[in-house]
Design a protein around this motif. Structure first.
Motif, PDB file in Angstrom:
ATOM      1  N   LYS A   1       0.834  -1.216   0.000  1.00 34.09           N
ATOM      2  CA  LYS A   1       0.000   0.000   0.000  1.00 34.09           C
ATOM      3  C   LYS A   1       0.866   1.264   0.000  1.00 34.09           C
ATOM      4  O   LYS A   1       0.591   2.208  -0.751  1.00 34.09           O
ATOM      5  N   GLY A   2       1.902   1.284   0.822  1.00 34.36           N
ATOM      6  CA  GLY A   2       2.775   2.453   0.876  1.00 34.36           C
ATOM      7  C   GLY A   2       3.488   2.698  -0.439  1.00 34.36           C
ATOM      8  O   GLY A   2       3.602   3.849  -0.895  1.00 34.36           O
ATOM      9  N   SER A   3       3.961   1.620  -1.074  1.00 35.26           N
ATOM     10  CA  SER A   3       4.664   1.752  -2.351  1.00 35.26           C
ATOM     11  C   SER A   3       3.729   2.236  -3.458  1.00 35.26           C
ATOM     12  O   SER A   3       4.119   3.040  -4.310  1.00 35.26           O
ATOM     13  N   ILE A   4       2.490   1.739  -3.435  1.00 30.46           N
ATOM     14  CA  ILE A   4       1.516   2.172  -4.445  1.00 30.46           C
ATOM     15  C   ILE A   4       1.209   3.657  -4.283  1.00 30.46           C
ATOM     16  O   ILE A   4       1.144   4.414  -5.262  1.00 30.46           O
ATOM     17  N   LEU A   5       1.028   4.096  -3.027  1.00 27.88           N
ATOM     18  CA  LEU A   5       0.768   5.516  -2.771  1.00 27.88           C
ATOM     19  C   LEU A   5       1.963   6.363  -3.205  1.00 27.88           C
ATOM     20  O   LEU A   5       1.795   7.413  -3.848  1.00 27.88           O
ATOM     21  N   PHE A   6       3.178   5.902  -2.877  1.00 32.09           N
ATOM     22  CA  PHE A   6       4.388   6.615  -3.276  1.00 32.09           C
ATOM     23  C   PHE A   6       4.491   6.697  -4.795  1.00 32.09           C
ATOM     24  O   PHE A   6       4.878   7.731  -5.354  1.00 32.09           O
ATOM     25  N   THR A   7       4.107   5.617  -5.481  1.00 31.98           N
ATOM     26  CA  THR A   7       4.133   5.586  -6.945  1.00 31.98           C
ATOM     27  C   THR A   7       3.180   6.627  -7.533  1.00 31.98           C
ATOM     28  O   THR A   7       3.526   7.347  -8.478  1.00 31.98           O
ATOM     29  N   LEU A   8       1.979   6.701  -6.975  1.00 26.35           N
ATOM     30  CA  LEU A   8       0.999   7.666  -7.473  1.00 26.35           C
ATOM     31  C   LEU A   8       1.505   9.095  -7.301  1.00 26.35           C
ATOM     32  O   LEU A   8       1.325   9.940  -8.186  1.00 26.35           O
ATOM     33  N   VAL A   9       2.146   9.367  -6.154  1.00 27.93           N
ATOM     34  CA  VAL A   9       2.702  10.702  -5.919  1.00 27.93           C
ATOM     35  C   VAL A   9       3.793  11.013  -6.939  1.00 27.93           C
ATOM     36  O   VAL A   9       3.840  12.103  -7.526  1.00 27.93           O
ATOM     37  N   CYS A  10       4.696  10.036  -7.167  1.00 28.54           N
ATOM     38  CA  CYS A  10       5.790  10.238  -8.124  1.00 28.54           C
ATOM     39  C   CYS A  10       5.269  10.424  -9.540  1.00 28.54           C
ATOM     40  O   CYS A  10       5.784  11.258 -10.296  1.00 28.54           O
ATOM     41  N   LEU A  11       4.236   9.661  -9.916  1.00 30.15           N
ATOM     42  CA  LEU A  11       3.666   9.810 -11.254  1.00 30.15           C
ATOM     43  C   LEU A  11       2.997  11.177 -11.411  1.00 30.15           C
ATOM     44  O   LEU A  11       3.063  11.796 -12.480  1.00 30.15           O
ATOM     45  N   ALA A  12       2.357  11.643 -10.345  1.00 27.45           N
ATOM     46  CA  ALA A  12       1.752  12.983 -10.388  1.00 27.45           C
ATOM     47  C   ALA A  12       2.834  14.053 -10.557  1.00 27.45           C
ATOM     48  O   ALA A  12       2.661  15.005 -11.336  1.00 27.45           O
ATOM     49  N   LEU A  13       3.943  13.884  -9.842  1.00 25.91           N
ATOM     50  CA  LEU A  13       5.060  14.815  -9.998  1.00 25.91           C
ATOM     51  C   LEU A  13       5.636  14.748 -11.407  1.00 25.91           C
ATOM     52  O   LEU A  13       6.012  15.776 -11.986  1.00 25.91           O
ATOM     53  N   ALA A  14       5.688  13.514 -11.972  1.00 25.37           N
ATOM     54  CA  ALA A  14       6.203  13.350 -13.330  1.00 25.37           C
ATOM     55  C   ALA A  14       5.296  14.060 -14.337  1.00 25.37           C
ATOM     56  O   ALA A  14       5.785  14.687 -15.296  1.00 25.37           O
ATOM     57  N   VAL A  15       3.983  13.962 -14.123  1.00 27.00           N
ATOM     58  CA  VAL A  15       3.038  14.644 -15.012  1.00 27.00           C
ATOM     59  C   VAL A  15       3.231  16.161 -14.929  1.00 27.00           C
ATOM     60  O   VAL A  15       3.307  16.855 -15.960  1.00 27.00           O
ATOM     61  N   ALA A  16       3.320  16.679 -13.699  1.00 24.74           N
ATOM     62  CA  ALA A  16       3.504  18.127 -13.520  1.00 24.74           C
ATOM     63  C   ALA A  16       4.822  18.594 -14.122  1.00 24.74           C
ATOM     64  O   ALA A  16       4.874  19.627 -14.825  1.00 24.74           O
TER      65      ALA A  16
END
Length: 355
Positions: free
Chosen positions: A6-21
């Motif tokens: 769960k923590g890794s998935i949440l971290f992934t979503l944050v990183c992907l959002a940063l990548a999009v921005a």
């Protein structure tokens, strides 16, 4: 299974959002943004494929550490692994190689990524020597053990266990391999490679020596009635091991992108999933359940060490490295399942030894 990730998935979503921005800020187009996000995804998958054996070895060491030091490695150790090795390490290489300060190296990585990539890649020979030597010693030390009773690839492992009675045989083998590689390199690069390899060997011996001293202190404290276990030796060993594993991922990432932000995001996602795998292996007792899985991981480490050493002279695609590691671990897992079916009763020691 989900609770471990769960923590890794949440971290992934944050990183992907940063990548999009970041991608939109850099390109201003949807196609350009998605292209950068795709590179982040590929880099994360590459990091996981290259580091699964790292998770297995981490779990093997963590099982012998107390809860406090397990938690410290899985928190502080991850900060070192994600922030230190994926961000600070490449910047440190550039700063040292180009004679720049930390701020100048950071500016170079952001403003002139092509030059940044060239400087990091120019240090590959030394990195290959150091990382390859350290990982080779990790793998060889596991098999050069006369007290090891369980053998997977018996016709090799049993002979290595016998040869382990010759003191420092694995060190001699490694030094011969390092020296042999120098004949394939230009003279200046050969010297750099050899010195870096010797430093990798010395680092391994130093970490092992520190661990031994701390264990002796722990035993003395236990004899005096003081129940204290530092775990510091294992903590340092695991962090150096993580650093050695990350070398090939950091260097290999430049085959996909020379953008420091994109590389850091992709490799950090992979590092977080490796952490989750490590926690799962420890808490579920997977290594004790699958008796040859650890052997497969250490064979994968030896393969990675050999590839890293050879990469000082030959280009070896990261895909090949990942596939070899995955194949060895997959085979050891299948062999373990086969053994469990053949000997379902774990208490039958005689049958276990006869396998």
């Amino acid at each position: 299974m989900l609770r471990f990730y769960k923590g890794s998935i949440l971290f992934t979503l944050v990183c992907l959002a940063l990548a999009v921005a970041y991608g939109w800020m850099q390109t201003g187009t949807a196609s350009g943004t998605m292209s950068l996000v795709w590179i982040v995804v590929v880099l994360s998958i590459l990091e996981v494929s290259l580091s699964f054996d790292n998770a297995v070895v981490n779990a093997a060491v963590l099982e012998d550490m107390d809860d406090i030091w397990q938690k410290r490695f899985l928190t502080w150790g991850m900060v070192i692994a994600v922030f230190g090795m994926r961000i600070v390490f490449p910047l440190a290489i550039v700063a040292i190689a180009a004679g720049l300060g930390p701020v100048e190296a950071l500016k170079l990585s952001l403003n002139d990524p092509k030059r940044y990539e060239e400087i990091v890649s120019s240090a590959h020979v030394g990195i290959a020597g150091f990382g390859g030597a350290f990982l080779a010693m990790v793998g060889l030390s596991f098999f050069f053990d006369g007290e090891k009773e369980v053998h997977w690839i018996k016709w090799v492992e049993e002979k290595l266990a016998v040869v382990s009675n010759i003191k420092a045989a694995e060190i001699a083998l490694l030094l011969l391999a390092l020296y042999g590689m120098t004949f394939l390199l230009p003279e200046d690069e050969g010297m750099t490679f050899l010195v870096a390899g010797v430093l990798g060997l010395v680092t391994f011996i130093g970490v092992e020596a520190l661990g031994t001293v701390l264990e002796m202190r722990d035993e003395a404290q236990k004899a005096a009635g003081v129940v204290v276990r530092s775990g510091l030796g294992g903590f340092l060993y695991l962090n150096v091991l993580d650093a050695s594993f990350s070398f090939d991922g950091v260097i290999g990432a430049f085959a996909l992108s020379n953008n420091m932000v994109i590389i850091a995001l992709g490799l950090s996602i992979g590092a977080m999933f490796v952490r989750s795998m490590t926690i799962m292996l420890v808490q579920k007792g997977t290594l004790s359940e699958y008796r040859y899985l650890e052997h497969g991981a250490f064979w994968a480490i030896i393969a990675l060490a050999a590839i890293m050493i050879l990469s000082a002279r030959f280009h070896i695609p990261e895909t090949v490295t990942g596939l070899i590691g995955a194949a060895l671990i997959g085979l050891s897992l299948w062999w373990s399942i086969r053994h469990k079916r053949k000997y379902p009763d774990a208490e039958l020691d005689a049958a276990v030894r006869a396998d």
